[in-house]
Every structure is written in structure tokens, then in C-alpha cells.
Design a protein around this motif. Sequence first.
Motif, short mmCIF file in Angstrom:
data_model
loop_
_atom_site.label_atom_id
_atom_site.label_comp_id
_atom_site.label_asym_id
_atom_site.label_seq_id
_atom_site.Cartn_x
_atom_site.Cartn_y
_atom_site.Cartn_z
N ILE A 190 0.67 -1.21 0.14
CA ILE A 190 -0.15 0.14 -0.13
C ILE A 190 0.83 1.15 0.07
CG2 ILE A 190 -1.70 1.26 1.32
CD1 ILE A 190 -3.02 -1.38 2.34
N LEU A 191 2.08 1.18 0.68
CA LEU A 191 2.92 2.40 0.70
C LEU A 191 3.56 2.75 -0.57
CD1 LEU A 191 4.48 4.39 2.44
CD2 LEU A 191 6.15 2.59 2.99
N PHE A 192 3.82 1.68 -1.42
CA PHE A 192 4.67 1.93 -2.78
C PHE A 192 3.47 2.36 -3.68
CE2 PHE A 192 7.59 -1.32 -0.81
CZ PHE A 192 8.60 -0.45 -0.76
N ARG A 193 2.29 1.68 -3.51
CA ARG A 193 1.35 2.41 -4.53
C ARG A 193 0.81 3.91 -4.15
NH1 ARG A 193 -3.19 -2.53 -4.50
NH2 ARG A 193 -1.87 -4.00 -5.54
N SER A 194 0.95 4.21 -3.03
CA SER A 194 0.59 5.82 -2.48
C SER A 194 1.82 6.57 -2.93
CB SER A 194 0.47 5.81 -1.05
OG SER A 194 1.56 5.50 -0.43
N LEU A 195 2.99 6.00 -3.25
CA LEU A 195 4.31 6.76 -3.43
C LEU A 195 4.18 7.30 -5.04
CD1 LEU A 195 6.84 5.28 -1.38
CD2 LEU A 195 5.79 7.49 -1.00
N ARG A 196 3.36 6.37 -5.87
CA ARG A 196 3.32 6.63 -7.38
C ARG A 196 3.01 8.05 -7.67
NH1 ARG A 196 -0.40 1.61 -9.36
NH2 ARG A 196 1.10 -0.44 -8.76
N ILE A 197 2.34 8.61 -6.83
CA ILE A 197 1.82 10.33 -6.94
C ILE A 197 3.17 11.03 -7.12
CG2 ILE A 197 1.62 10.83 -4.77
CD1 ILE A 197 -0.44 12.23 -7.72
N PHE A 198 4.29 10.55 -6.48
CA PHE A 198 5.53 11.36 -6.78
C PHE A 198 6.08 10.98 -7.91
CE2 PHE A 198 5.07 11.02 -1.95
CZ PHE A 198 5.23 12.45 -1.66
N ARG A 199 6.04 9.87 -8.69
CA ARG A 199 6.60 9.64 -9.76
C ARG A 199 5.77 10.47 -10.76
NH1 ARG A 199 6.19 3.34 -10.91
NH2 ARG A 199 7.25 4.05 -12.82
N VAL A 200 4.65 10.49 -10.54
CA VAL A 200 3.75 11.36 -11.76
C VAL A 200 4.29 12.98 -11.61
CG1 VAL A 200 1.47 12.44 -12.16
CG2 VAL A 200 1.87 9.89 -11.64
N ILE A 201 4.61 13.17 -10.34
CA ILE A 201 4.92 14.63 -10.31
C ILE A 201 6.24 14.82 -11.02
CG2 ILE A 201 5.62 16.16 -8.47
CD1 ILE A 201 3.09 15.36 -6.82
N LEU A 202 7.12 13.88 -10.87
CA LEU A 202 8.52 13.91 -11.28
C LEU A 202 8.49 13.92 -12.70
CD1 LEU A 202 10.62 11.85 -8.68
CD2 LEU A 202 10.61 14.16 -9.29
N PHE A 203 7.60 12.98 -13.16
CA PHE A 203 7.62 13.06 -14.61
C PHE A 203 7.05 14.23 -15.40
CE2 PHE A 203 4.91 11.97 -18.38
CZ PHE A 203 5.92 11.51 -19.33
N VAL A 204 6.02 14.85 -14.72
CA VAL A 204 5.61 16.02 -15.25
C VAL A 204 6.63 17.22 -15.07
CG1 VAL A 204 3.71 18.03 -14.81
CG2 VAL A 204 3.02 15.45 -14.85
N MET A 205 7.22 17.42 -13.91
CA MET A 205 8.01 18.35 -13.75
C MET A 205 9.46 18.29 -14.57
SD MET A 205 7.01 20.58 -11.79
CE MET A 205 8.31 21.33 -11.07
N LYS A 206 9.83 16.98 -14.90
CA LYS A 206 10.99 16.53 -15.84
C LYS A 206 10.59 16.67 -17.39
CE LYS A 206 14.98 13.38 -16.13
NZ LYS A 206 15.35 12.23 -15.75
N GLY A 207 9.49 16.03 -17.40
CA GLY A 207 8.95 16.04 -18.81
C GLY A 207 9.83 15.11 -20.11
N VAL A 208 9.29 15.10 -21.04
CA VAL A 208 10.03 14.38 -22.13
C VAL A 208 10.75 15.35 -22.97
CG1 VAL A 208 9.59 12.75 -24.17
CG2 VAL A 208 8.03 12.79 -21.82
N GLY A 209 11.77 15.09 -23.35
CA GLY A 209 12.56 15.90 -24.12
C GLY A 209 12.97 17.10 -23.76
N GLY A 210 13.14 17.29 -22.34
CA GLY A 210 13.49 18.43 -21.77
C GLY A 210 12.56 19.55 -21.43
N MET A 211 11.07 19.37 -22.35
CA MET A 211 10.42 20.47 -21.89
C MET A 211 9.40 19.95 -20.65
SD MET A 211 10.74 22.83 -23.75
CE MET A 211 9.50 23.93 -23.66
N GLY A 212 9.80 19.87 -19.73
CA GLY A 212 8.78 19.49 -18.54
C GLY A 212 8.31 20.88 -18.03
N LEU A 213 7.44 20.90 -17.03
CA LEU A 213 6.91 21.91 -16.19
C LEU A 213 8.19 22.76 -15.83
CD1 LEU A 213 4.15 23.23 -15.88
CD2 LEU A 213 3.80 21.89 -13.77
#
Length: 142
Positions: free
Chosen positions: A1-24
Motif C-alpha cells: 500500500i505504501l508503494f502504491r501511494s508513492l506513485r503520485i511522486f513518480r507522476v509529479i517527477l514525470f510532469v516536472m521533468k517532462g519528455v525531451g527537456g520540456m517539462g513543467l
Amino acid sequence: ILFRSLRIFRVILFVMKGVGGMGLHSIFVKNRFYDVLAGAVVLTLFVSIAVWRIETKYREQLINPSSVSSLHSDDVHIQTLGQALWWGAGCLTTVGTEKTVKSPMGRFLGVFLMVIGVSTMGILTANVVDYFQQRRIGRARD
């Protein structure tokens, strides 16, 4: 359950970092949003401290028996620096708090801080829209 709740941080990191250098994050840097946010926070601190001092003096005038005001000292809700900072954060985020200011100058500063908060939220929204537009343009090129 703990690891599932940490998925939100992966989403946040993905959005902030982005693809091809054009993240938030890169959009925020390009548009200097971090500077705007830091300025708004510093301004909120200064305005909150000023409001605390103004409201303290206003309360002292109300307690003074020579005062001709019909207001009571209980009407002034901001009495500590912590309450003033809480009020300032509520104004900046446009959420509001249960704390209010009673002095005319305190109310003027409150309106000023509310305008800064609305402007900051508008700039944030514009940056997020720019991020999604850049992603859409990138997909159209591919």
C-alpha cells in the motif's frame, strides 16, 4: 500500500521533468515563474508583518480610554505574528482564513495582497497551459 501511494511522486517527477527537456520545471524556468513565486512569498511575509504591527497599534488605540471609537478590542482578530502570517498565506492563496483585519490600512494591505495572489495564480495557470501547448506542439512535429 505504501508503494502504491508513492506513485503520485513518480507522476509529479514525470510532469516536472517532462519528455525531451520540456517539462513543467523548464517552462517555469523559461517564464521565470520561480522568481514571481519567490517575490510573492517575500511580499507576503513583509505585508503580514506590517499588518501585525498595524493591528497591534490599532488594538492599543481601542483599549485606550481616551479613544472615541465605539469598537471594542475584541473586534481585532489578528493579535500575534503567527496569526498574521496565517492570514497572509490565506490572502496570497486566495483561500482566506477565519482571521480578519479591522484597521483601514490593514484592509488596504489585505486587498493589495489578494491582488498579488490572484495575479500569481494566473501566472501559474498560464505556465501550465504553456506546458501543455509545448507538449502538443512537440507531438505534432513527431
